[in-house]
Design a protein around this motif. Structure first.
Motif, PDB file in Angstrom:
ATOM      1  N   ALA A 226       7.957 -25.376   2.044  1.00 15.06           N
ATOM      2  CA  ALA A 226       7.211 -24.699   3.117  1.00 15.06           C
ATOM      3  C   ALA A 226       8.131 -23.927   4.066  1.00 15.06           C
ATOM      4  CB  ALA A 226       6.401 -25.723   3.905  1.00 15.06           C
ATOM      5  N   LYS A 227       9.348 -24.467   4.314  1.00 14.42           N
ATOM      6  CA  LYS A 227      10.201 -23.832   5.334  1.00 14.42           C
ATOM      7  C   LYS A 227      10.667 -22.443   4.896  1.00 14.42           C
ATOM      8  CE  LYS A 227      14.500 -24.625   7.885  1.00 14.42           C
ATOM      9  NZ  LYS A 227      15.745 -25.380   7.893  1.00 14.42           N
ATOM     10  N   ILE A 228      11.106 -22.304   3.656  1.00 13.82           N
ATOM     11  CA  ILE A 228      11.580 -20.976   3.206  1.00 13.82           C
ATOM     12  C   ILE A 228      10.400 -20.006   3.116  1.00 13.82           C
ATOM     13  CG2 ILE A 228      11.556 -21.579   0.717  1.00 13.82           C
ATOM     14  CD1 ILE A 228      13.954 -19.683   0.371  1.00 13.82           C
ATOM     15  N   GLU A 229       9.208 -20.527   2.765  1.00 18.02           N
ATOM     16  CA  GLU A 229       8.035 -19.648   2.694  1.00 18.02           C
ATOM     17  C   GLU A 229       7.684 -19.136   4.086  1.00 18.02           C
ATOM     18  OE1 GLU A 229       6.170 -21.966  -1.189  1.00 18.02           O
ATOM     19  OE2 GLU A 229       4.839 -21.523   0.501  1.00 18.02           O
ATOM     20  N   LYS A 230       7.725 -20.054   5.057  1.00 16.91           N
ATOM     21  CA  LYS A 230       7.331 -19.693   6.424  1.00 16.91           C
ATOM     22  C   LYS A 230       8.382 -18.804   7.100  1.00 16.91           C
ATOM     23  CE  LYS A 230       6.275 -22.071  10.768  1.00 16.91           C
ATOM     24  NZ  LYS A 230       7.620 -22.134  11.374  1.00 16.91           N
ATOM     25  N   ASP A 231       9.661 -19.208   7.022  1.00 20.68           N
ATOM     26  CA  ASP A 231      10.707 -18.468   7.750  1.00 20.68           C
ATOM     27  C   ASP A 231      11.042 -17.136   7.085  1.00 20.68           C
ATOM     28  OD1 ASP A 231      10.891 -20.709   9.268  1.00 20.68           O
ATOM     29  OD2 ASP A 231      13.013 -21.127   8.856  1.00 20.68           O
ATOM     30  N   LEU A 232      11.131 -17.133   5.754  1.00 17.61           N
ATOM     31  CA  LEU A 232      11.696 -15.958   5.074  1.00 17.61           C
ATOM     32  C   LEU A 232      10.691 -15.263   4.161  1.00 17.61           C
ATOM     33  CD1 LEU A 232      15.205 -17.455   4.152  1.00 17.61           C
ATOM     34  CD2 LEU A 232      14.549 -16.263   6.229  1.00 17.61           C
ATOM     35  N   GLY A 233       9.484 -15.808   4.052  1.00 19.19           N
ATOM     36  CA  GLY A 233       8.434 -15.146   3.273  1.00 19.19           C
ATOM     37  C   GLY A 233       8.651 -15.192   1.768  1.00 19.19           C
ATOM     38  N   TRP A 234       9.553 -16.106   1.297  1.00 21.88           N
ATOM     39  CA  TRP A 234       9.769 -16.195  -0.161  1.00 21.88           C
ATOM     40  C   TRP A 234       8.736 -17.124  -0.796  1.00 21.88           C
ATOM     41  CZ3 TRP A 234      10.478 -20.523  -3.143  1.00 21.88           C
ATOM     42  CH2 TRP A 234      10.761 -20.291  -4.506  1.00 21.88           C
ATOM     43  N   LYS A 235       8.253 -16.712  -1.963  1.00 19.92           N
ATOM     44  CA  LYS A 235       7.357 -17.563  -2.768  1.00 19.92           C
ATOM     45  C   LYS A 235       7.687 -17.340  -4.231  1.00 19.92           C
ATOM     46  CE  LYS A 235       2.996 -18.240  -0.539  1.00 19.92           C
ATOM     47  NZ  LYS A 235       1.996 -17.620   0.126  1.00 19.92           N
ATOM     48  N   PRO A 236       7.544 -18.360  -5.077  1.00 20.04           N
ATOM     49  CA  PRO A 236       7.750 -18.092  -6.508  1.00 20.04           C
ATOM     50  C   PRO A 236       6.695 -17.136  -7.043  1.00 20.04           C
ATOM     51  CG  PRO A 236       7.047 -20.384  -6.162  1.00 20.04           C
ATOM     52  CD  PRO A 236       7.216 -19.774  -4.810  1.00 20.04           C
ATOM     53  N   GLN A 237       7.107 -16.251  -7.961  1.00 21.84           N
ATOM     54  CA  GLN A 237       6.137 -15.307  -8.538  1.00 21.84           C
ATOM     55  C   GLN A 237       5.582 -15.814  -9.859  1.00 21.84           C
ATOM     56  OE1 GLN A 237       8.265 -11.557  -8.679  1.00 21.84           O
ATOM     57  NE2 GLN A 237       7.962 -11.197  -6.514  1.00 21.84           N
ATOM     58  N   GLU A 238       6.365 -16.656 -10.555  1.00 21.27           N
ATOM     59  CA  GLU A 238       5.906 -17.152 -11.861  1.00 21.27           C
ATOM     60  C   GLU A 238       5.196 -18.483 -11.709  1.00 21.27           C
ATOM     61  OE1 GLU A 238       6.148 -15.435 -14.606  1.00 21.27           O
ATOM     62  OE2 GLU A 238       7.637 -13.958 -13.982  1.00 21.27           O
ATOM     63  N   THR A 239       4.126 -18.655 -12.484  1.00 23.19           N
ATOM     64  CA  THR A 239       3.570 -20.002 -12.649  1.00 23.19           C
ATOM     65  C   THR A 239       4.391 -20.667 -13.756  1.00 23.19           C
ATOM     66  OG1 THR A 239       2.095 -19.299 -14.421  1.00 23.19           O
ATOM     67  CG2 THR A 239       1.240 -19.162 -12.151  1.00 23.19           C
ATOM     68  N   PHE A 240       4.242 -21.971 -13.937  1.00 24.51           N
ATOM     69  CA  PHE A 240       5.001 -22.620 -15.007  1.00 24.51           C
ATOM     70  C   PHE A 240       4.577 -22.055 -16.369  1.00 24.51           C
ATOM     71  CE2 PHE A 240       6.066 -26.175 -17.913  1.00 24.51           C
ATOM     72  CZ  PHE A 240       7.432 -26.161 -17.688  1.00 24.51           C
ATOM     73  N   GLU A 241       3.294 -21.761 -16.510  1.00 28.22           N
ATOM     74  CA  GLU A 241       2.785 -21.258 -17.796  1.00 28.22           C
ATOM     75  C   GLU A 241       3.397 -19.888 -18.119  1.00 28.22           C
ATOM     76  OE1 GLU A 241       0.981 -22.935 -15.537  1.00 28.22           O
ATOM     77  OE2 GLU A 241       0.914 -24.662 -16.893  1.00 28.22           O
TER      78      GLU A 241
END
Ligand SMILES: NC(=O)c1ccc[n+]([C@@H]2O[C@H](COP(=O)([O-])OP(=O)(O)OC[C@H]3O[C@@H](n4cnc5c(N)ncnc54)[C@H](O)[C@@H]3O)[C@@H](O)[C@H]2O)c1
Length: 359
Positions: A307-322
């Protein structure tokens, strides 16, 4: 920006180098000892770019590291060089203490010397980014042991490493934070969950399973295969690391994870199903699964709260595991030559013949 990357010929390091050269205007010097895990063939697509250089250096060699720093004059270090395979750390821990602890110490001291002499503005902007693992936190309660909502690793979870690998990584994290606090070296630490994707050495779970499956060999699963890992596609990790080194505040720590908690056995089954579809044969690949004696001290569950990197820096993974696993299996099917080279050591000959960018 000029970035010095250690371990850039490894699995994650090569993804970071490819990301920076392909998607930014920055320059990179990659310093790597080229152990069995380092492979310059993973950097073939960018090796002739004028913004990329390589030097074969052991991070324990202080003089060579200082020389590289002085010659290249980096604005940031991304430190990925490490011995990284838990099983190898159990049979031969000395190399892990040497590279992960002594190597990190040597690099920190070389950086401190280089950084102290920089002009004030460059000194303030400089970053030492240490890339670490979630394994430093030990393991979490498994759904077999606990009902309800299960805890996740956060940036304040206490350290409790279990293996020689994770304990040497924990030691290196402590050294980096101490150099930040004591000498004011501008450090950042990231702790990431299990990565998977292209160019992964075929001793780690997913590439090992793909490789053995295609060769008709047994697919080894530790214990009952119920250990849980949180999987992140390597290119999502590379993007996260670049975001951190360019945007994070000095002294911060970020956990990086993929929100993909999977039991090892389920991962193996998913790889088998993809191979059934993409490279069908008379029998199903899952028939090759073999249960082997569990690894000593094996952690049962890892899971990251990102949650912290998503909130502070706006990073999110683009790939799902599938989607990431499909890309990975397809990559291995299309790049069997790379696999053969790293397994046979033939890539060393490839380097001699094809690589002109070495100094
Ligand atoms: N693979 C994962 O799932 C994962 C997850 C979280 C964190 N990490 C961390 O990320 C970093 C990179 O992991 P990876 O999976 O790419 O590792 P890897 O084993 O694929 O690559 C390590 C690289 O470091 C180089 N190296 C080893 N010893 C060296 C030395 N003494 N001097 C210079 N170079 C040396 C190797 O030649 C290789 O290129 C490591 O620090 C690891 O702890 C890995």
């Amino acid at each position: 920006m000029k970035i010095l990357i250690t371990g850039g010929a490894g699995f994650i390091g090569s993804a970071v180098v490819r990301h920076i050269i392909n998607h930014t205007d920055d320059s990179v010097i990659n310093i790597d000892k080229l152990t069995y895990a380092g492979n310059l063939e993973s950097l073939k697509e960018i090796s002739r770019d004028p913004r990329y250089q390589f030097r074969q250096i052991d991070i324990c060699d202080a003089q060579a590291v200082v020389q590289a720093l002085n010659d290249f004059q980096p604005d940031a270090i991304m430190h990925l060089a490490a011995e990284s395979h838990v099983d190898r750390s159990i049979t031969g821990p000395a190399e892990f203490v040497q590279t992960n602890v002594v190597g990190t110490y040597t690099l920190l001291e070389a950086c401190r010397q280089y950084w102290s002499a920089l002009p004030e503005a460059r000194k303030a902007a400089f970053r030492f980014h240490h890339i670490s693992t979630d394994e430093v936190y030990g393991d979490l309660p498994h759904p077999d042991e606990m009902e309800g909502e299960l805890p996740l690793f956060t940036e304040s979870t206490p350290y409790a490493p279990s293996s020689p690998y994770s304990s040497t990584k924990a030691a290196s994290d402590h050294l980096v934070r101490a150099w930040g606090r004591t000498y004011k070296l501008p450090v950042i630490v990231t702790n990431c969950s299990n990565n998977y994707g292209p160019y992964h050495f075929p001793e780690k779970l997913i590439p090992l399973i793909i490789s053995n499956a295609l060769e008709g060999k047994p697919l080894p699963v530790y214990g009952k295969g119920d250990q849980i890992r949180d999987w992140l596609y390597v290119e999502d990790h590379a993007r996260a690391l670049y975001t951190v080194v360019t945007k994070a505040q000095v002294g911060t720590t970020y956990n990086i994870g993929g929100h993909n908690e999977k039991k090892n056995l389920d991962v193996v089954m998913q790889v088998c199903e993809l191979l059934d579809e993409l490279r069908p044969k008379a029998s199903r690949y899952q028939e090759q699964i073999t249960y082997v004696q569990d690894r000593p001290g094996h952690d049962r569950r890892y899971a990251i709260d990102a949650a912290k990197i998503e909130k502070d820096l706006g990073w999110k993974p683009q790939e799902t595991f599938e989607s990431g696993l499909r890309k990975t299996v397809e990559w291995y099917l299309n790049n069997q030559e790379w696999v053969e080279h790293v397994k046979s050591g033939a890539y060393k000959n490839w380097i001699e013949q094809n690589y002109e960018n070495r100094s």
